[in-house]
Design an enzyme around this catalytic site. Structure first.
Site, PDB file in Angstrom:
ATOM      1  N   ARG A 129      15.264 -57.739  37.037  1.00  0.00           N
ATOM      2  CA  ARG A 129      14.159 -57.308  36.155  1.00  0.00           C
ATOM      3  C   ARG A 129      12.926 -56.842  36.918  1.00  0.00           C
ATOM      4  O   ARG A 129      11.819 -56.865  36.380  1.00  0.00           O
ATOM      5  CB  ARG A 129      13.774 -58.399  35.167  1.00  0.00           C
ATOM      6  CG  ARG A 129      14.864 -58.709  34.141  1.00  0.00           C
ATOM      7  CD  ARG A 129      14.309 -59.380  32.910  1.00  0.00           C
ATOM      8  NE  ARG A 129      15.396 -59.958  32.141  1.00  0.00           N
ATOM      9  CZ  ARG A 129      15.845 -61.211  32.309  1.00  0.00           C
ATOM     10  NH1 ARG A 129      15.268 -61.999  33.187  1.00  0.00           N
ATOM     11  NH2 ARG A 129      16.838 -61.654  31.579  1.00  0.00           N
ATOM     12  N   LYS A 151       6.990 -43.036  38.115  1.00  0.00           N
ATOM     13  CA  LYS A 151       8.211 -42.642  37.408  1.00  0.00           C
ATOM     14  C   LYS A 151       9.427 -42.879  38.297  1.00  0.00           C
ATOM     15  O   LYS A 151       9.433 -42.507  39.463  1.00  0.00           O
ATOM     16  CB  LYS A 151       8.153 -41.159  37.021  1.00  0.00           C
ATOM     17  CG  LYS A 151       7.253 -40.876  35.832  1.00  0.00           C
ATOM     18  CD  LYS A 151       7.405 -39.433  35.370  1.00  0.00           C
ATOM     19  CE  LYS A 151       6.540 -39.149  34.153  1.00  0.00           C
ATOM     20  NZ  LYS A 151       6.643 -37.739  33.719  1.00  0.00           N
ATOM     21  N   GLU A 193       4.825 -27.630  43.462  1.00  0.00           N
ATOM     22  CA  GLU A 193       4.083 -28.631  42.688  1.00  0.00           C
ATOM     23  C   GLU A 193       2.616 -28.677  43.127  1.00  0.00           C
ATOM     24  O   GLU A 193       1.730 -28.943  42.309  1.00  0.00           O
ATOM     25  CB  GLU A 193       4.721 -30.024  42.836  1.00  0.00           C
ATOM     26  CG  GLU A 193       6.165 -30.131  42.357  1.00  0.00           C
ATOM     27  CD  GLU A 193       6.344 -30.131  40.833  1.00  0.00           C
ATOM     28  OE1 GLU A 193       5.335 -30.149  40.099  1.00  0.00           O
ATOM     29  OE2 GLU A 193       7.510 -30.110  40.378  1.00  0.00           O
ATOM     30  N   LYS A 235      -3.220 -35.773  41.376  1.00  0.00           N
ATOM     31  CA  LYS A 235      -2.213 -36.507  40.611  1.00  0.00           C
ATOM     32  C   LYS A 235      -2.713 -37.911  40.282  1.00  0.00           C
ATOM     33  O   LYS A 235      -2.503 -38.411  39.166  1.00  0.00           O
ATOM     34  CB  LYS A 235      -0.894 -36.579  41.391  1.00  0.00           C
ATOM     35  CG  LYS A 235       0.164 -37.341  40.613  1.00  0.00           C
ATOM     36  CD  LYS A 235       1.492 -36.661  40.545  1.00  0.00           C
ATOM     37  CE  LYS A 235       2.415 -37.400  39.592  1.00  0.00           C
ATOM     38  NZ  LYS A 235       3.823 -37.187  39.866  1.00  0.00           N
ATOM     39  N   GLU A 245       2.027 -41.044  29.994  1.00  0.00           N
ATOM     40  CA  GLU A 245       2.194 -39.679  29.494  1.00  0.00           C
ATOM     41  C   GLU A 245       2.035 -39.567  27.983  1.00  0.00           C
ATOM     42  O   GLU A 245       2.774 -38.851  27.306  1.00  0.00           O
ATOM     43  CB  GLU A 245       3.567 -39.131  29.930  1.00  0.00           C
ATOM     44  CG  GLU A 245       3.612 -37.610  29.915  1.00  0.00           C
ATOM     45  CD  GLU A 245       4.851 -37.057  30.622  1.00  0.00           C
ATOM     46  OE1 GLU A 245       5.125 -37.474  31.747  1.00  0.00           O
ATOM     47  OE2 GLU A 245       5.534 -36.210  30.024  1.00  0.00           O
ATOM     48  N   ARG A 249      -1.590 -36.909  31.018  1.00  0.00           N
ATOM     49  CA  ARG A 249      -0.523 -36.719  32.015  1.00  0.00           C
ATOM     50  C   ARG A 249       0.390 -35.555  31.665  1.00  0.00           C
ATOM     51  O   ARG A 249       1.052 -34.983  32.547  1.00  0.00           O
ATOM     52  CB  ARG A 249       0.292 -38.016  32.181  1.00  0.00           C
ATOM     53  CG  ARG A 249       1.301 -37.933  33.329  1.00  0.00           C
ATOM     54  CD  ARG A 249       1.897 -39.278  33.714  1.00  0.00           C
ATOM     55  NE  ARG A 249       2.831 -39.114  34.830  1.00  0.00           N
ATOM     56  CZ  ARG A 249       3.250 -40.104  35.616  1.00  0.00           C
ATOM     57  NH1 ARG A 249       2.836 -41.333  35.420  1.00  0.00           N
ATOM     58  NH2 ARG A 249       4.080 -39.878  36.608  1.00  0.00           N
ATOM     59  N   ASN A 253       3.063 -31.234  33.300  1.00  0.00           N
ATOM     60  CA  ASN A 253       4.276 -30.524  32.901  1.00  0.00           C
ATOM     61  C   ASN A 253       4.075 -29.013  32.812  1.00  0.00           C
ATOM     62  O   ASN A 253       4.975 -28.295  32.368  1.00  0.00           O
ATOM     63  CB  ASN A 253       4.787 -31.058  31.561  1.00  0.00           C
ATOM     64  CG  ASN A 253       5.246 -32.493  31.689  1.00  0.00           C
ATOM     65  OD1 ASN A 253       5.860 -32.868  32.683  1.00  0.00           O
ATOM     66  ND2 ASN A 253       4.914 -33.302  30.697  1.00  0.00           N
ATOM     67  N   HIS A 256       6.899 -26.687  33.497  1.00  0.00           N
ATOM     68  CA  HIS A 256       8.116 -27.498  33.465  1.00  0.00           C
ATOM     69  C   HIS A 256       8.941 -27.328  32.193  1.00  0.00           C
ATOM     70  O   HIS A 256      10.140 -27.582  32.221  1.00  0.00           O
ATOM     71  CB  HIS A 256       7.780 -28.980  33.666  1.00  0.00           C
ATOM     72  CG  HIS A 256       7.520 -29.333  35.108  1.00  0.00           C
ATOM     73  ND1 HIS A 256       6.482 -28.774  35.826  1.00  0.00           N
ATOM     74  CD2 HIS A 256       8.170 -30.158  35.976  1.00  0.00           C
ATOM     75  CE1 HIS A 256       6.505 -29.262  37.069  1.00  0.00           C
ATOM     76  NE2 HIS A 256       7.517 -30.098  37.177  1.00  0.00           N
ATOM     77  N   HIS A 260      12.343 -26.483  33.408  1.00  0.00           N
ATOM     78  CA  HIS A 260      13.517 -27.340  33.203  1.00  0.00           C
ATOM     79  C   HIS A 260      14.649 -26.591  32.499  1.00  0.00           C
ATOM     80  O   HIS A 260      15.822 -26.758  32.844  1.00  0.00           O
ATOM     81  CB  HIS A 260      13.151 -28.569  32.357  1.00  0.00           C
ATOM     82  CG  HIS A 260      12.500 -29.661  33.145  1.00  0.00           C
ATOM     83  ND1 HIS A 260      11.592 -30.536  32.593  1.00  0.00           N
ATOM     84  CD2 HIS A 260      12.634 -30.018  34.453  1.00  0.00           C
ATOM     85  CE1 HIS A 260      11.194 -31.384  33.526  1.00  0.00           C
ATOM     86  NE2 HIS A 260      11.803 -31.097  34.659  1.00  0.00           N
ATOM     87  N   HIS A 272      14.424 -27.138  42.131  1.00  0.00           N
ATOM     88  CA  HIS A 272      13.460 -27.537  41.115  1.00  0.00           C
ATOM     89  C   HIS A 272      12.146 -26.764  41.295  1.00  0.00           C
ATOM     90  O   HIS A 272      11.572 -26.265  40.329  1.00  0.00           O
ATOM     91  CB  HIS A 272      13.207 -29.042  41.223  1.00  0.00           C
ATOM     92  CG  HIS A 272      12.202 -29.561  40.245  1.00  0.00           C
ATOM     93  ND1 HIS A 272      12.443 -29.636  38.888  1.00  0.00           N
ATOM     94  CD2 HIS A 272      10.921 -30.013  40.415  1.00  0.00           C
ATOM     95  CE1 HIS A 272      11.372 -30.132  38.270  1.00  0.00           C
ATOM     96  NE2 HIS A 272      10.440 -30.362  39.179  1.00  0.00           N
TER      97      HIS A 272
END
Lengths: 383, 383
Positions: A129, A151, A193, A235, A245, A249, A253, A256, A260, A272
């Site tokens: 955990r 993330k 990025e 960031k 997010e 946040r 994106n 993206h 994506h 990417h």
């Protein structure tokens, strides 16, 4: 520590629900790993996780250095590449750590690029955990972006990063010296990025990246350190305000949503960074077409990305129907509608309708038809 | 709502790093699920997860009720039993939800017993890096214990609950009416944890459980509601102070260090409640042997557990060497040493050396030899 004497190490604090953590940026951090681990993540045992490439370059040395320093450390390596970012590899790493007897008083060191940070981070998030995590990014994309913000996750057949968790690291150690060994192509993928960070929040940084594209692509360490530091500051500012997010946040994106979809439509045959760069160009055009983004912005975005060999829309590799199909399946969709981050201009996101918004489907269809469409080819325009 | 008019619903607030959440205890909560979901976990779509038994008893009805109320809800069921609490079933549920197109604006309802809460909770914790979770416990153990506190996870070959995450629910809906359908044996398994709550923090509750063992075992709803409420209050107090088990929360592990080892040594052929009950008896004896626990405590613990058909040490089923072996692999071990929670007396944990402590290995060996040992059998004493 490298160079003459004591090169400066910069520290950027990132706010998190689990407690704030620093991102250290500077040469020589990897060489000083034992001391840094003791300071930021004291533990009974350490699991250093790297892909096989990074294990040979830095992982084995790091573990040896820890052991010579009297620490208990073990290296867990996995085959390099995005194909390892799966639930299966997550299970394998977890089971190997369990078999080695690592308990709750162990800590995890994710030493490598974006795949390692995401995969090892997810192992750390779910091992008994959750055990403490130290991110040591060695690729450009991990350093300027992926290692900051907590993330973690893996890919599944339905899409990338669809399974994961937020798990804030105790510290991020970004050592620009490790980017020296990167191939040029990987460096460009990460800098996409960085350009995004400038595009959404810092006009001057955006311009500086364009000016320093040469040294950055050549792996110049001071130029890299400076870009990493500025990207991390941007960031950190964003994720400190909105870790999960639900608001600000989302601006990360930018590029993206279409990026994506393009990446998926190309079956991940393009990088990417390349996909996001194309996405930024297209989303800037979309903003201009909707009268939201200042005219000329898409041109500026394209010009800067071109200096990194990026920003080309992959005509021929993907087709517009596939891109449209994947847009509907976007993870960040709400009520089935994909969300877009639109620029007001370079350095500022349009936010009168929240940090992300839906846009008329027809506008997206028209944009993609122009960018990818068969009509254009049939018209005799260059494809 | 059941009975005459408006039976009282009690609310207990649980503190959590992710925000406090209420545990509602009262008859009729399951019947009012649509309104409660709208209030506590507003979402675009709902995934109701139940095992096949509970799906037939409550799951299908719950989904129908939500749909009649204009909500979008889908039932995801899985084969009942601890054997489903695996990474494989977690993957299957995740993939089915992805295939159904559930996005970040979906919420998960874990409707069932402890396995469902842990498994579905872990799916919710990791689905798109986390979606809102509502716990609707329908078994005794889930109601008095497992649904409160945010622990989720699955079993792996190396042991139970070794992979998981903390994921606080938005609300817990504990409806004692659902325990009516439980077999007697399952009711007893859950009440072992209630006895534990009394043993560690509430002498009067401990005595009351012993007095009301008859009605509780017969499924009397008011007696059940009263016990669930008191157990939830105790658990809420503990996990509010220490969600991540770095301090006080460890006291909830009373009976569990030896209990888990016994359970593992029996290859999980005996129930968790039975194993923990045996563990409580043995750990009370251990505390007495060490002069830490008031004399007579083990006797009192045994007497109360006996009223629920619990507290027998499973001689013959497990042997002491296996128990000792599994003790070394305990998840909560520090530097390889298992940790024990010892009572001062019924209703109070001894804490001069922290909320858990190691004990001399020889004392554990002697305890197990007396409880399980071949010597005893050879001496002609009943086995």
């Amino acid at each position: 520590v490298s160079d003459a004497g004591d090169p400066s190490v910069s520290s950027v604090l990132v706010g998190s629900g689990a407690g704030a953590y620093p991102v250290l940026v500077g040469e020589g951090l990897v060489a000083h790993l034992p001391d840094l681990l003791r300071e930021y993540a004291p533990a009974h045992r350490y699991a250093v996780v790297s892909d096989d490439n990074v294990a040979a370059l830095y992982g084995e040395d790091a573990v040896d250095r820890c052991r010579r320093d009297g620490m208990t450390a073990d290296l867990f390596s996995f085959p390099h590449g995005e194909a390892s970012k799966t639930r299966e590899q997550w299970s394998i790493l977890t089971d190997r750590m369990l078999a080695a007897g690592l308990g709750r008083d162990a800590a995890m060191v994710a030493l490598g690029g974006g795949v390692t940070g995401d995969l090892a981070g997810f192992v750390a998030a779910t091992y008994l955990r959750g055990i403490p995590l130290v991110q040591v990014p060695t690729s450009m994309v991990a350093m300027v972006d992926a290692s900051v913000g907590g993330k973690t996750g893996v890919d599944v057949r339905a899409g990338k990063n669809l399974v994961g968790a937020f798990h804030a690291p105790r510290v991020v150690l970004a050592d620009p010296e490790t980017t020296r060994t990167l191939p040029l192509e990987e460096r460009a993928q990460g800098l996409a990025e960085a350009v995004k960070h400038g595009a959404i929040l810092d006009d001057a940084y955006f311009d500086r990246l364009g000016e320093e594209a040469g040294p950055l692509m050549e792996g110049d360490v001071p130029a890299t350190r400076s870009a990493v530091l500025r990207s991390v500051q941007i960031k950190a500012r964003v994720v400190s305000e909105d870790e999960r997010e639900s608001g600000l946040r989302q601006i990360l994106n930018f590029g993206h949503t279409l990026g994506h979809a393009i990446e998926a439509a190309a079956s991940w045959s393009i990088g990417h960074g390349s996909a996001v760069a194309a996405g930024m160009v297209l989303e800037a055009r979309l903003g201009e077409a909707l009268g939201v983004t200042e005219a000329g912005t898409a041109r500026r975005v394209t010009d800067t990305l071109t200096r990194f060999g990026l920003g080309t829309v992959p005509r021929g590799v993907v087709d517009e129907a596939a891109v449209l199909g994947f847009l509907g399946a976007d993870k960040k969709a709400r009520r089935g509608q994909p969300r877009y981050v639109l620029l007001e201009r370079v350095g500022a996101v349009e936010s009168t309708r929240g940090w992300s918004r839906d846009v008329p489907h027809a506008a997206v269809v028209a944009l993609l038809a122009e960018a990818f469409g068969a009509e254009t080819a049939a018209d005799g325009v260059t494809t």
